[in-house]
Scaffold this active site. Structure first.
Site, short mmCIF file in Angstrom:
data_model
loop_
_atom_site.label_atom_id
_atom_site.label_comp_id
_atom_site.label_asym_id
_atom_site.label_seq_id
_atom_site.Cartn_x
_atom_site.Cartn_y
_atom_site.Cartn_z
N VAL A 157 -25.55 30.69 -8.39
CA VAL A 157 -25.63 30.16 -9.75
C VAL A 157 -25.82 31.24 -10.82
CG1 VAL A 157 -26.50 27.91 -8.95
CG2 VAL A 157 -28.12 29.64 -9.75
N SER A 169 -39.88 22.22 -13.95
CA SER A 169 -41.20 22.42 -13.32
C SER A 169 -42.25 21.98 -14.32
CB SER A 169 -41.39 23.90 -12.99
OG SER A 169 -42.73 24.14 -12.63
N LYS A 183 -38.01 27.41 -17.55
CA LYS A 183 -38.06 25.99 -17.16
C LYS A 183 -38.21 25.10 -18.40
CE LYS A 183 -37.78 26.02 -12.57
NZ LYS A 183 -36.53 25.58 -11.92
N TYR A 218 -41.07 32.36 -16.15
CA TYR A 218 -40.61 31.15 -15.45
C TYR A 218 -40.89 29.91 -16.30
CZ TYR A 218 -40.61 27.77 -11.45
OH TYR A 218 -40.39 26.72 -10.59
N1 LIG Z 1 -41.84 24.37 -4.58
C1 LIG Z 1 -42.52 24.18 -5.69
O1 LIG Z 1 -43.76 24.14 -5.67
C2 LIG Z 1 -41.79 23.95 -6.99
C3 LIG Z 1 -42.55 23.55 -8.11
C4 LIG Z 1 -41.91 23.34 -9.31
C5 LIG Z 1 -40.55 23.54 -9.42
N2 LIG Z 1 -39.84 23.95 -8.33
C6 LIG Z 1 -38.40 24.14 -8.52
O2 LIG Z 1 -37.71 23.36 -7.56
C7 LIG Z 1 -36.46 23.98 -7.24
C8 LIG Z 1 -36.31 24.11 -5.73
O3 LIG Z 1 -37.37 24.91 -5.26
P1 LIG Z 1 -37.81 24.93 -3.72
O4 LIG Z 1 -39.26 25.00 -3.71
O5 LIG Z 1 -37.08 23.88 -2.97
O6 LIG Z 1 -37.24 26.38 -3.33
P2 LIG Z 1 -36.68 26.93 -1.93
O7 LIG Z 1 -36.84 28.42 -2.07
O8 LIG Z 1 -37.29 26.23 -0.79
O9 LIG Z 1 -35.14 26.56 -2.00
C9 LIG Z 1 -34.31 27.09 -3.01
C10 LIG Z 1 -32.87 27.09 -2.55
O10 LIG Z 1 -32.09 27.64 -3.63
C11 LIG Z 1 -31.21 28.61 -3.07
N3 LIG Z 1 -30.87 29.63 -4.07
C12 LIG Z 1 -31.64 30.66 -4.48
N4 LIG Z 1 -30.96 31.41 -5.35
C13 LIG Z 1 -29.74 30.83 -5.49
C14 LIG Z 1 -28.60 31.16 -6.26
N5 LIG Z 1 -28.55 32.25 -7.03
N6 LIG Z 1 -27.52 30.34 -6.18
C15 LIG Z 1 -27.54 29.25 -5.38
N7 LIG Z 1 -28.59 28.90 -4.62
C16 LIG Z 1 -29.68 29.69 -4.68
C17 LIG Z 1 -31.97 29.20 -1.90
O11 LIG Z 1 -31.09 29.85 -0.98
C18 LIG Z 1 -32.63 27.98 -1.32
O12 LIG Z 1 -31.80 27.31 -0.40
C19 LIG Z 1 -36.46 25.31 -8.00
O13 LIG Z 1 -35.73 25.15 -9.20
C20 LIG Z 1 -37.92 25.55 -8.28
O14 LIG Z 1 -38.11 26.39 -9.41
C21 LIG Z 1 -40.43 24.15 -7.12
#
Ligand SMILES: NC(=O)c1ccc[n+]([C@@H]2O[C@H](COP(=O)([O-])OP(=O)(O)OC[C@H]3O[C@@H](n4cnc5c(N)ncnc54)[C@H](O)[C@@H]3O)[C@@H](O)[C@H]2O)c1
Length: 249
Positions: A64, A142, A159, A155
């Site tokens: 992305v 987030s 967000k 971040y």
């Molecule tokens: N886990 C948390 O506590 C949390 C809290 C708030 C927001 N989020 C948001 O939720 C979303 C998912 O997070 P998660 O915890 O599932 O993360 P994760 O790291 O478990 O999964 C993220 C996925 O995105 C893929 N990815 C990373 N860079 C990429 C790129 N340049 N192009 C395409 N794919 C890419 C990774 O390979 C992975 O499969 C994110 O936007 C994160 O900021 C997560």
């Protein structure tokens, strides 16, 4: 009403964590899911495991942060399916580090992944959605983007920008029956959170009225809601799925 049978859905970051749970939820609700992820191994395995359940999923590599990759991802999906009705922008990343220690390259990456990525991926599918007068766009932001998060200033900014983008775009797209909404996970049990130091994870749980982390499937359920006819009169809205860690009027 969370039935999305026959719809084509795109899930960025669909190989792991919240994106994987979203791909599973959309496929179980009847969609054909295109998993876009930079991690080919995880993306291929995710699509394979969904197909093993008799549901529909394909993996197409996507970065992305790369314009060419986004454009080739969108043309591959549109050439195969003709149209896409659901775009779930889940890919994102951040790490906890005081702002004064951030390198400017880190800011660029955080903004590219969490703000420009959803904007560019969404743009790549909008012509087709406008033509068919139908679309559901969901951006995973987030709670950091709503209330700010200690050690995550860049971040939080990216967000927060993603939320404001959803609201602006929702106003422009309503006339085409295209809905744009944001989901804000609180601390969720994924690899992203596992990389956070233990003391921070414990502090997150203590600050959460429900006293636990979210399961990825709990975030996916709200993404499915925003992707389905259940939310047909809802646009430009933000829902926190966070066990009450933040509460908004
Ligand atoms: N886990 C948390 O506590 C949390 C809290 C708030 C927001 N989020 C948001 O939720 C979303 C998912 O997070 P998660 O915890 O599932 O993360 P994760 O790291 O478990 O999964 C993220 C996925 O995105 C893929 N990815 C990373 N860079 C990429 C790129 N340049 N192009 C395409 N794919 C890419 C990774 O390979 C992975 O499969 C994110 O936007 C994160 O900021 C997560």
């Amino acid at each position: 009403m969370t039935d999305v049978t026959g719809k084509v859905a795109v899930v960025t970051g669909g190989g792991n964590g919240i994106g994987l749970a979203t791909s599973e939820a959309l496929a179980a609700a009847g969609a054909t899911v295109y998993i876009g992820d930079i991690n080919e191994k995880a993306g291929l395995a995710a699509a394979e495991s969904i197909r093993a359940k008799g549901q529909k999923a394909e993996f197409v590599r996507l970065d992305v942060t790369d314009d060419e990759s986004i454009s080739s991802f969108a043309s591959t999906v549109l050439e195969k399916e003709g149209k896409v009705s659901i775009v779930a922008n889940v890919a994102g990343w951040g790490k906890i580090q005081p702002f004064m220690e951030n390198d400017p390259d880190f800011w660029d990456l955080v903004v590219d992944l969490n703000l420009m990525g959803p904007m560019k991926v969404t743009r790549a599918f909008l012509d087709s959605m406008i033509e068919q007068k139908e679309g559901k766009i969901v951006v995973v932001s987030s709670d950091a983007g709503r209330v700010g998060s200690m050690g995550e200033a860049a971040y939080s900014g990216a967000k927060g920008g993603a939320i404001a983008f959803c609201k602006g775009l929702a106003r422009e797209m309503a006339r085409y029956n295209i809905h744009v909404n944001a989901v804000c996970p609180g601390p969720t049990d994924t690899a992203l959170l596992a990389a956070v130091p233990e003391k921070h994870r414990e502090a997150f749980v203590r600050a959460t009225p429900m006293r636990r982390l979210a399961k990825p499937s709990e975030i996916a359920n709200t993404i499915l809601f925003f992707s389905s006819p259940s939310s047909d009169f809802i646009t430009g809205q933000v829902i926190s799925v966070s066990g009450g860690i933040s509460m908004h009027g």
